[in-house]
Write a protein that holds these residues in place. Structure first.
Motif, PDB file in Angstrom:
ATOM      1  N   ILE A 192       0.727   2.975  24.097  1.00  0.00           N
ATOM      2  CA  ILE A 192       0.933   3.777  22.901  1.00  0.00           C
ATOM      3  C   ILE A 192       0.582   2.898  21.708  1.00  0.00           C
ATOM      4  CG2 ILE A 192       2.627   5.010  21.495  1.00  0.00           C
ATOM      5  CD1 ILE A 192       4.191   5.546  24.076  1.00  0.00           C
ATOM      6  N   TYR A 193      -0.371   3.336  20.901  1.00  0.00           N
ATOM      7  CA  TYR A 193      -0.889   2.528  19.798  1.00  0.00           C
ATOM      8  C   TYR A 193      -0.351   3.035  18.462  1.00  0.00           C
ATOM      9  CZ  TYR A 193      -4.246   0.844  23.249  1.00  0.00           C
ATOM     10  OH  TYR A 193      -4.831   0.282  24.369  1.00  0.00           O
ATOM     11  N   ALA A 194      -0.191   2.111  17.525  1.00  0.00           N
ATOM     12  CA  ALA A 194       0.320   2.488  16.207  1.00  0.00           C
ATOM     13  C   ALA A 194      -0.072   1.446  15.172  1.00  0.00           C
ATOM     14  CB  ALA A 194       1.841   2.625  16.240  1.00  0.00           C
ATOM     15  N   GLU A 195      -0.102   1.891  13.935  1.00  0.00           N
ATOM     16  CA  GLU A 195      -0.230   0.998  12.780  1.00  0.00           C
ATOM     17  C   GLU A 195       1.082   1.027  12.017  1.00  0.00           C
ATOM     18  OE1 GLU A 195      -4.983   1.080  11.679  1.00  0.00           O
ATOM     19  OE2 GLU A 195      -3.609   2.424  10.605  1.00  0.00           O
ATOM     20  N   ARG A 196       1.571  -0.158  11.629  1.00  0.00           N
ATOM     21  CA  ARG A 196       2.831  -0.258  10.905  1.00  0.00           C
ATOM     22  C   ARG A 196       2.691  -1.240   9.757  1.00  0.00           C
ATOM     23  NH1 ARG A 196       7.663  -2.296  13.440  1.00  0.00           N
ATOM     24  NH2 ARG A 196       8.533  -1.463  11.503  1.00  0.00           N
ATOM     25  N   LYS A 197       3.497  -1.013   8.729  1.00  0.00           N
ATOM     26  CA  LYS A 197       3.571  -1.961   7.625  1.00  0.00           C
ATOM     27  C   LYS A 197       4.650  -3.002   7.951  1.00  0.00           C
ATOM     28  CE  LYS A 197       0.731  -0.886   4.174  1.00  0.00           C
ATOM     29  NZ  LYS A 197       1.279  -0.236   2.967  1.00  0.00           N
ATOM     30  N   ILE A 198       4.272  -4.268   7.972  1.00  0.00           N
ATOM     31  CA  ILE A 198       5.208  -5.366   8.172  1.00  0.00           C
ATOM     32  C   ILE A 198       5.058  -6.309   6.978  1.00  0.00           C
ATOM     33  CG2 ILE A 198       5.953  -7.263   9.660  1.00  0.00           C
ATOM     34  CD1 ILE A 198       6.228  -4.617  11.057  1.00  0.00           C
ATOM     35  N   ARG A 199       6.113  -6.438   6.196  1.00  0.00           N
ATOM     36  CA  ARG A 199       6.088  -7.283   4.987  1.00  0.00           C
ATOM     37  C   ARG A 199       4.865  -6.987   4.118  1.00  0.00           C
ATOM     38  NH1 ARG A 199       7.660 -10.809   9.013  1.00  0.00           N
ATOM     39  NH2 ARG A 199       5.608 -11.814   9.085  1.00  0.00           N
ATOM     40  N   GLY A 200       4.578  -5.698   3.960  1.00  0.00           N
ATOM     41  CA  GLY A 200       3.494  -5.265   3.094  1.00  0.00           C
ATOM     42  C   GLY A 200       2.117  -5.279   3.718  1.00  0.00           C
ATOM     43  N   GLN A 201       1.986  -5.780   4.945  1.00  0.00           N
ATOM     44  CA  GLN A 201       0.691  -5.849   5.624  1.00  0.00           C
ATOM     45  C   GLN A 201       0.617  -4.807   6.744  1.00  0.00           C
ATOM     46  OE1 GLN A 201      -1.867  -7.989   4.697  1.00  0.00           O
ATOM     47  NE2 GLN A 201      -0.491  -8.511   3.000  1.00  0.00           N
ATOM     48  N   THR A 202      -0.529  -4.173   6.890  1.00  0.00           N
ATOM     49  CA  THR A 202      -0.745  -3.229   7.979  1.00  0.00           C
ATOM     50  C   THR A 202      -1.025  -3.998   9.260  1.00  0.00           C
ATOM     51  OG1 THR A 202      -1.617  -1.528   6.494  1.00  0.00           O
ATOM     52  CG2 THR A 202      -2.146  -1.315   8.833  1.00  0.00           C
ATOM     53  N   GLU A 203      -0.198  -3.764  10.277  1.00  0.00           N
ATOM     54  CA  GLU A 203      -0.327  -4.439  11.567  1.00  0.00           C
ATOM     55  C   GLU A 203      -0.558  -3.397  12.656  1.00  0.00           C
ATOM     56  OE1 GLU A 203      -0.427  -7.622  11.626  1.00  0.00           O
ATOM     57  OE2 GLU A 203       0.702  -8.331   9.868  1.00  0.00           O
ATOM     58  N   ARG A 204      -1.346  -3.784  13.668  1.00  0.00           N
ATOM     59  CA  ARG A 204      -1.695  -2.867  14.751  1.00  0.00           C
ATOM     60  C   ARG A 204      -0.952  -3.265  16.031  1.00  0.00           C
ATOM     61  NH1 ARG A 204      -6.576  -0.132  14.080  1.00  0.00           N
ATOM     62  NH2 ARG A 204      -7.415  -0.705  16.122  1.00  0.00           N
ATOM     63  N   PHE A 205      -0.302  -2.259  16.632  1.00  0.00           N
ATOM     64  CA  PHE A 205       0.535  -2.503  17.803  1.00  0.00           C
ATOM     65  C   PHE A 205       0.022  -1.743  19.013  1.00  0.00           C
ATOM     66  CE2 PHE A 205       3.298  -3.722  14.389  1.00  0.00           C
ATOM     67  CZ  PHE A 205       4.139  -4.687  14.919  1.00  0.00           C
ATOM     68  N   CYS A 206       0.187  -2.368  20.160  1.00  0.00           N
ATOM     69  CA  CYS A 206      -0.050  -1.722  21.445  1.00  0.00           C
ATOM     70  C   CYS A 206       1.236  -1.853  22.244  1.00  0.00           C
ATOM     71  CB  CYS A 206      -1.214  -2.382  22.189  1.00  0.00           C
ATOM     72  SG  CYS A 206      -1.423  -1.791  23.889  1.00  0.00           S
ATOM     73  N   ASN A 207       1.885  -0.718  22.483  1.00  0.00           N
ATOM     74  CA  ASN A 207       3.144  -0.707  23.233  1.00  0.00           C
ATOM     75  C   ASN A 207       2.861  -0.335  24.686  1.00  0.00           C
ATOM     76  OD1 ASN A 207       5.747   1.521  23.769  1.00  0.00           O
ATOM     77  ND2 ASN A 207       6.092  -0.664  23.572  1.00  0.00           N
ATOM     78  N   ILE A 234      -2.047   6.129  14.935  1.00  0.00           N
ATOM     79  CA  ILE A 234      -3.120   5.193  14.611  1.00  0.00           C
ATOM     80  C   ILE A 234      -4.405   6.000  14.435  1.00  0.00           C
ATOM     81  CG2 ILE A 234      -3.831   4.711  17.003  1.00  0.00           C
ATOM     82  CD1 ILE A 234      -4.068   1.725  16.156  1.00  0.00           C
ATOM     83  N   SER A 235      -5.262   5.552  13.552  1.00  0.00           N
ATOM     84  CA  SER A 235      -6.451   6.345  13.216  1.00  0.00           C
ATOM     85  C   SER A 235      -7.576   6.212  14.233  1.00  0.00           C
ATOM     86  CB  SER A 235      -6.966   5.940  11.827  1.00  0.00           C
ATOM     87  OG  SER A 235      -7.278   4.551  11.809  1.00  0.00           O
ATOM     88  N   ASP A 236      -7.622   5.121  14.967  1.00  0.00           N
ATOM     89  CA  ASP A 236      -8.735   4.877  15.893  1.00  0.00           C
ATOM     90  C   ASP A 236      -8.216   4.385  17.245  1.00  0.00           C
ATOM     91  OD1 ASP A 236      -7.811   2.532  14.822  1.00  0.00           O
ATOM     92  OD2 ASP A 236      -9.781   1.586  14.614  1.00  0.00           O
ATOM     93  N   LYS A 237      -7.401   5.210  17.874  1.00  0.00           N
ATOM     94  CA  LYS A 237      -6.815   4.856  19.165  1.00  0.00           C
ATOM     95  C   LYS A 237      -7.923   4.549  20.175  1.00  0.00           C
ATOM     96  CE  LYS A 237      -5.303   8.166  21.797  1.00  0.00           C
ATOM     97  NZ  LYS A 237      -4.483   9.281  22.333  1.00  0.00           N
ATOM     98  N   PRO A 238      -7.900   3.365  20.790  1.00  0.00           N
ATOM     99  CA  PRO A 238      -8.988   3.009  21.706  1.00  0.00           C
ATOM    100  C   PRO A 238      -8.901   3.676  23.071  1.00  0.00           C
ATOM    101  CG  PRO A 238      -7.406   1.212  21.574  1.00  0.00           C
ATOM    102  CD  PRO A 238      -6.983   2.231  20.549  1.00  0.00           C
ATOM    103  N   ASN A 239      -7.684   3.982  23.522  1.00  0.00           N
ATOM    104  CA  ASN A 239      -7.473   4.560  24.849  1.00  0.00           C
ATOM    105  C   ASN A 239      -5.990   4.916  24.968  1.00  0.00           C
ATOM    106  OD1 ASN A 239      -6.053   2.034  25.791  1.00  0.00           O
ATOM    107  ND2 ASN A 239      -8.105   1.183  25.532  1.00  0.00           N
ATOM    108  N   ASN A 240      -5.580   5.309  26.142  1.00  0.00           N
ATOM    109  CA  ASN A 240      -4.162   5.568  26.415  1.00  0.00           C
ATOM    110  C   ASN A 240      -3.610   4.602  27.457  1.00  0.00           C
ATOM    111  OD1 ASN A 240      -3.748   8.266  24.888  1.00  0.00           O
ATOM    112  ND2 ASN A 240      -5.566   8.660  26.130  1.00  0.00           N
TER     113      ASN A 240
END
Length: 285
Positions: free
Chosen positions: A66-81, A43-49
């Motif tokens: 653990i943060y990430a950006e993913r493409k879901i059905r063509g849209q960029t979605e932001r995840f926090c695992n 992810i480009s702008d990880k807020p923390n760990n």
């Protein structure tokens, strides 16, 4: 007495938090090995760990993210695992404050893919939804028809990168450095599926645990070819979480009794939640 403080884990605080995990959660990996899981460039702008609890400056609990950006059905979605939730016994009453600190962050979908039973139930109290916990398993055997159909299994990393479509290629590129993961591309020109797997052993039999794939329909279409590839490596079954499949193959068995992985999202469904960009990939579990 003042409450212990809840603080974000910035990069400078990461190693002390991971040392806390080594000492109190699992000593099977070093603090540096823990830390590598949180240093992924996903992810480009990880807020923390994640967040820690401190009492008089000392870490007494924490929850990793653990943060990430993913493409879901063509849209960029932001995840926090969410991962590695550990609080000392004397401070267990503060545990919910940690969870609330994580899930109060706006703009993310939240997952926990390796929860204990207690954590799974606790997060469900916070409106996380459980996912199908079953595993599908089927035998691998030689499949002589692959060559006739022009279906191949590619394991060379450079060749994998060259045959995958753009989105699948990006996922491959962002996971290929994790040495414990096995990568392959199965299919034919214009229809290759990226597959990630790890060796597995069930009741003394060697097999393969499929962690993820780029296209579930293609994976099922080419499962016999990939199974044949695994067979000749001494892997005699294929195992995959049922939730990742659109349908469970007719000849597959389903194993039940596993812990429910959980997620929280206002817009995504369980079908959108994969194992990519999570601790299941970032840690050698």
């Amino acid at each position: 007495m003042a409450l212990p403080t809840i603080e974000p884990i910035q990069d400078g605080d990461l190693l002390p938090f991971c040392q806390f995990l080594t000492e109190n959660l699992s000593n099977e990996r070093s603090a540096e090995q823990w830390a590598q899981a949180f240093r992924q460039n996903w992810i480009s702008d990880k807020p923390n760990n994640g967040f820690v609890i401190r009492d008089s400056g000392k870490i007494v609990g924490g929850i990793g993210a653990i943060y990430a950006e993913r493409k879901i059905r063509g849209q960029t979605e932001r995840f926090c695992n969410i991962t590695s939730w550990c609080v000392l016994e004397a401070y267990r009453a503060q545990s919910m404050r940690l969870a609330m600190a994580v899930v109060s962050q706006p703009g993310f979908h939240f997952t926990d893919l390796t929860p204990t039973e207690v954590v799974s139930k606790t997060l469900q109290f916070l409106k996380f939804k459980p996912m199908n916990e079953r595993h599908a398993i089927w035998p691998n055997f030689p499949w002589p028809f692959s060559a006739i159909a022009g279906v191949k299994v590619i394991t060379d990393h450079e060749m994998i990168a060259s045959v995958l479509p753009a989105d699948a290629g990006k996922v491959f590129t962002e996971h290929r450095h994790l040495s414990w993961l096995q990568h392959a591309a199965v299919g034919k020109p214009g229809a290759y599926c990226h597959v990630v797997w790890k060796p597995n052993r069930l009741k003394g039999v060697n097999g393969a645990m499929i962690l993820g794939f780029s296209d579930a329909e293609l994976f099922l279409r080419y499962r016999h070819t990939f199974g044949s590839h695994l067979f000749w490596q001494g892997r005699f079954y294929t195992r995959v979480e049922s939730r990742l499949l659109p349908t469970v193959p007719t000849l597959a068995l389903e194993l039940a009794g596993y812990r429910n992985k959980v997620f929280r999202s206002d817009t995504l469904t369980a079908a959108d939640i994969s194992n990519f960009y999570s601790e299941l990939m970032a840690l050698d579990l």
